[in-house]
Write a protein that holds these residues in place. Structure first.
Motif, PDB file in Angstrom:
ATOM      1  N   GLN A   1       0.853  -1.183   0.000  1.00 27.48           N
ATOM      2  CA  GLN A   1       0.000   0.000   0.000  1.00 27.48           C
ATOM      3  C   GLN A   1       0.888   1.231   0.000  1.00 27.48           C
ATOM      4  O   GLN A   1       1.790   1.357   0.829  1.00 27.48           O
ATOM      5  CB  GLN A   1      -0.915   0.011   1.234  1.00 27.48           C
ATOM      6  N   ASN A   2       0.590   2.156  -0.928  1.00 29.16           N
ATOM      7  CA  ASN A   2       1.370   3.384  -1.064  1.00 29.16           C
ATOM      8  C   ASN A   2       2.847   3.049  -1.150  1.00 29.16           C
ATOM      9  O   ASN A   2       3.241   2.277  -1.992  1.00 29.16           O
ATOM     10  CB  ASN A   2       1.042   4.359   0.060  1.00 29.16           C
ATOM     11  N   ALA A   3       3.672   3.576  -0.277  1.00 27.82           N
ATOM     12  CA  ALA A   3       5.124   3.374  -0.381  1.00 27.82           C
ATOM     13  C   ALA A   3       5.645   2.411   0.675  1.00 27.82           C
ATOM     14  O   ALA A   3       6.746   2.557   1.176  1.00 27.82           O
ATOM     15  CB  ALA A   3       5.848   4.709  -0.281  1.00 27.82           C
ATOM     16  N   PHE A   4       4.855   1.393   1.047  1.00 24.83           N
ATOM     17  CA  PHE A   4       5.362   0.395   1.976  1.00 24.83           C
ATOM     18  C   PHE A   4       4.816  -0.984   1.627  1.00 24.83           C
ATOM     19  O   PHE A   4       3.821  -1.126   0.934  1.00 24.83           O
ATOM     20  CB  PHE A   4       5.017   0.742   3.432  1.00 24.83           C
ATOM     21  N   SER A   5       5.514  -1.988   2.126  1.00 27.94           N
ATOM     22  CA  SER A   5       5.045  -3.363   1.966  1.00 27.94           C
ATOM     23  C   SER A   5       5.263  -4.104   3.280  1.00 27.94           C
ATOM     24  O   SER A   5       6.143  -3.748   4.064  1.00 27.94           O
ATOM     25  CB  SER A   5       5.802  -4.073   0.839  1.00 27.94           C
ATOM     26  N   ILE A   6       4.428  -5.112   3.507  1.00 19.18           N
ATOM     27  CA  ILE A   6       4.544  -5.962   4.696  1.00 19.18           C
ATOM     28  C   ILE A   6       4.522  -7.406   4.210  1.00 19.18           C
ATOM     29  O   ILE A   6       3.675  -7.773   3.387  1.00 19.18           O
ATOM     30  CB  ILE A   6       3.367  -5.748   5.674  1.00 19.18           C
ATOM     31  N   LYS A   7       5.428  -8.220   4.734  1.00 23.17           N
ATOM     32  CA  LYS A   7       5.450  -9.649   4.428  1.00 23.17           C
ATOM     33  C   LYS A   7       5.594 -10.408   5.742  1.00 23.17           C
ATOM     34  O   LYS A   7       6.437 -10.072   6.572  1.00 23.17           O
ATOM     35  CB  LYS A   7       6.631  -9.994   3.514  1.00 23.17           C
ATOM     36  N   THR A   8       4.761 -11.430   5.922  1.00 26.03           N
ATOM     37  CA  THR A   8       4.808 -12.251   7.126  1.00 26.03           C
ATOM     38  C   THR A   8       3.883 -13.449   6.953  1.00 26.03           C
ATOM     39  O   THR A   8       3.399 -13.719   5.854  1.00 26.03           O
ATOM     40  CB  THR A   8       4.446 -11.419   8.384  1.00 26.03           C
ATOM     41  N   ASP A   9       3.588 -14.151   8.057  1.00 23.86           N
ATOM     42  CA  ASP A   9       2.717 -15.319   8.005  1.00 23.86           C
ATOM     43  C   ASP A   9       1.238 -14.949   7.898  1.00 23.86           C
ATOM     44  O   ASP A   9       0.483 -15.594   7.184  1.00 23.86           O
ATOM     45  CB  ASP A   9       2.936 -16.204   9.238  1.00 23.86           C
TER      46      ASP A   9
ATOM     47  N   PHE B   1       9.773   0.427   3.764  1.00 22.62           N
ATOM     48  CA  PHE B   1       9.301   1.756   3.382  1.00 22.62           C
ATOM     49  C   PHE B   1      10.234   2.318   2.328  1.00 22.62           C
ATOM     50  O   PHE B   1      11.389   2.573   2.615  1.00 22.62           O
ATOM     51  CB  PHE B   1       9.318   2.717   4.582  1.00 22.62           C
ATOM     52  N   ASP B   2       9.750   2.449   1.108  1.00 15.81           N
ATOM     53  CA  ASP B   2      10.555   3.080   0.067  1.00 15.81           C
ATOM     54  C   ASP B   2       9.718   3.300  -1.177  1.00 15.81           C
ATOM     55  O   ASP B   2       8.656   2.711  -1.340  1.00 15.81           O
ATOM     56  CB  ASP B   2      11.793   2.246  -0.253  1.00 15.81           C
ATOM     57  N   GLY B   3      10.206   4.155  -2.031  1.00 18.11           N
ATOM     58  CA  GLY B   3       9.497   4.461  -3.267  1.00 18.11           C
ATOM     59  C   GLY B   3       9.423   3.279  -4.210  1.00 18.11           C
ATOM     60  O   GLY B   3       8.509   3.181  -5.020  1.00 18.11           O
ATOM     61  N   ALA B   4      10.370   2.353  -4.113  1.00 25.89           N
ATOM     62  CA  ALA B   4      10.361   1.190  -4.999  1.00 25.89           C
ATOM     63  C   ALA B   4       9.150   0.301  -4.715  1.00 25.89           C
ATOM     64  O   ALA B   4       8.682  -0.405  -5.602  1.00 25.89           O
ATOM     65  CB  ALA B   4      11.645   0.391  -4.834  1.00 25.89           C
ATOM     66  N   THR B   5       8.632   0.355  -3.497  1.00 28.45           N
ATOM     67  CA  THR B   5       7.453  -0.441  -3.148  1.00 28.45           C
ATOM     68  C   THR B   5       6.255   0.002  -3.975  1.00 28.45           C
ATOM     69  O   THR B   5       5.470  -0.824  -4.430  1.00 28.45           O
ATOM     70  CB  THR B   5       7.138  -0.342  -1.649  1.00 28.45           C
ATOM     71  N   LEU B   6       6.132   1.298  -4.184  1.00 26.50           N
ATOM     72  CA  LEU B   6       5.038   1.800  -5.008  1.00 26.50           C
ATOM     73  C   LEU B   6       5.166   1.235  -6.423  1.00 26.50           C
ATOM     74  O   LEU B   6       4.182   0.830  -7.031  1.00 26.50           O
ATOM     75  CB  LEU B   6       5.039   3.324  -5.024  1.00 26.50           C
TER      76      LEU B   6
END
Length: 186
Positions: free
Chosen positions: A130-138, A165-170
């Motif tokens: 979402q936006n400029a962040f990503s979350i990965k987990t179970d 958190f970074d622009g590459a996530t977008l």
């Protein structure tokens, strides 16, 4: 004259901004007012138990909300607009346009969508962009209306919750959307 024109311009900008905000809110709320459409290769159900199973190229849409999976179980036992959709895939995916026009993209082996609560639960190789962040987990629980999430690892897992958190996530979010679109077009 200059002060009057400045005042008129400022007033126009305020009205335009308010209209834009209202339009964005309508886009988001409009999703949940639209019918839920479901397509698949096969479908079977039990009317008495109010359960249906759909398999093969499963796709659910409700406005901009879209879930894709290999298999989907729908339970309507709680009544109209309280259905629970359980999607399974390797991975299954969820996308939706948010009120600000950006997209949220999620993937997991198991996605549970509770229509009444507007909650998405992701389990097994869960990812949320979402936006400029990503979350990965179970596992991740995502409240669609509030745009809030809770992420955690399983107690027996070595995989921690990883947030980037970074622009590459977008950019990855956009790439994921393009990939989902290409898969839909097949």
């Amino acid at each position: 004259m200059f002060k009057l024109n400045t005042y008129l311009l400022a007033s126009l900008l305020i009205v335009t901004s308010a209209t834009t905000i209202n339009a964005q809110e309508i886009v988001k709320k409009d999703d949940f007012e639209k019918p839920t459409m479901l397509s698949s290769d096969t479908s079977y159900g039990d009317g008495k138990e109010k359960v249906a199973v759909h398999e093969g190229n499963v796709k659910i849409t409700q406005g901009t909300l879209e879930i894709k999976a290999e298999k989907l179980k729908v339970s309507a036992a709680l009544g109209k607009d309280k259905e629970v959709f359980e999607a399974f895939g390797n991975p299954a995916s969820y996308t939706q346009q948010l009120s600000d026009g950006t997209m949220v993209v999620a993937r997991a082996n198991h996605i549970r969508y509770e229509k009444a609560n507007k909650i998405i639960s992701l389990k097994g190789n869960a990812e949320l962009y979402q936006n400029a962040f990503s979350i990965k987990t179970d596992s991740i629980i995502y409240d669609i209306e509030k745009e809030q999430w809770q992420a955690q690892k399983n107690t027996d897992s070595q995989q921690q919750v990883v947030t980037v958190f970074d622009g590459a996530t977008l950019k990855k979010t956009k790439e994921a959307l393009e990939k989902n679109k290409k898969e839909t077009d097949k």
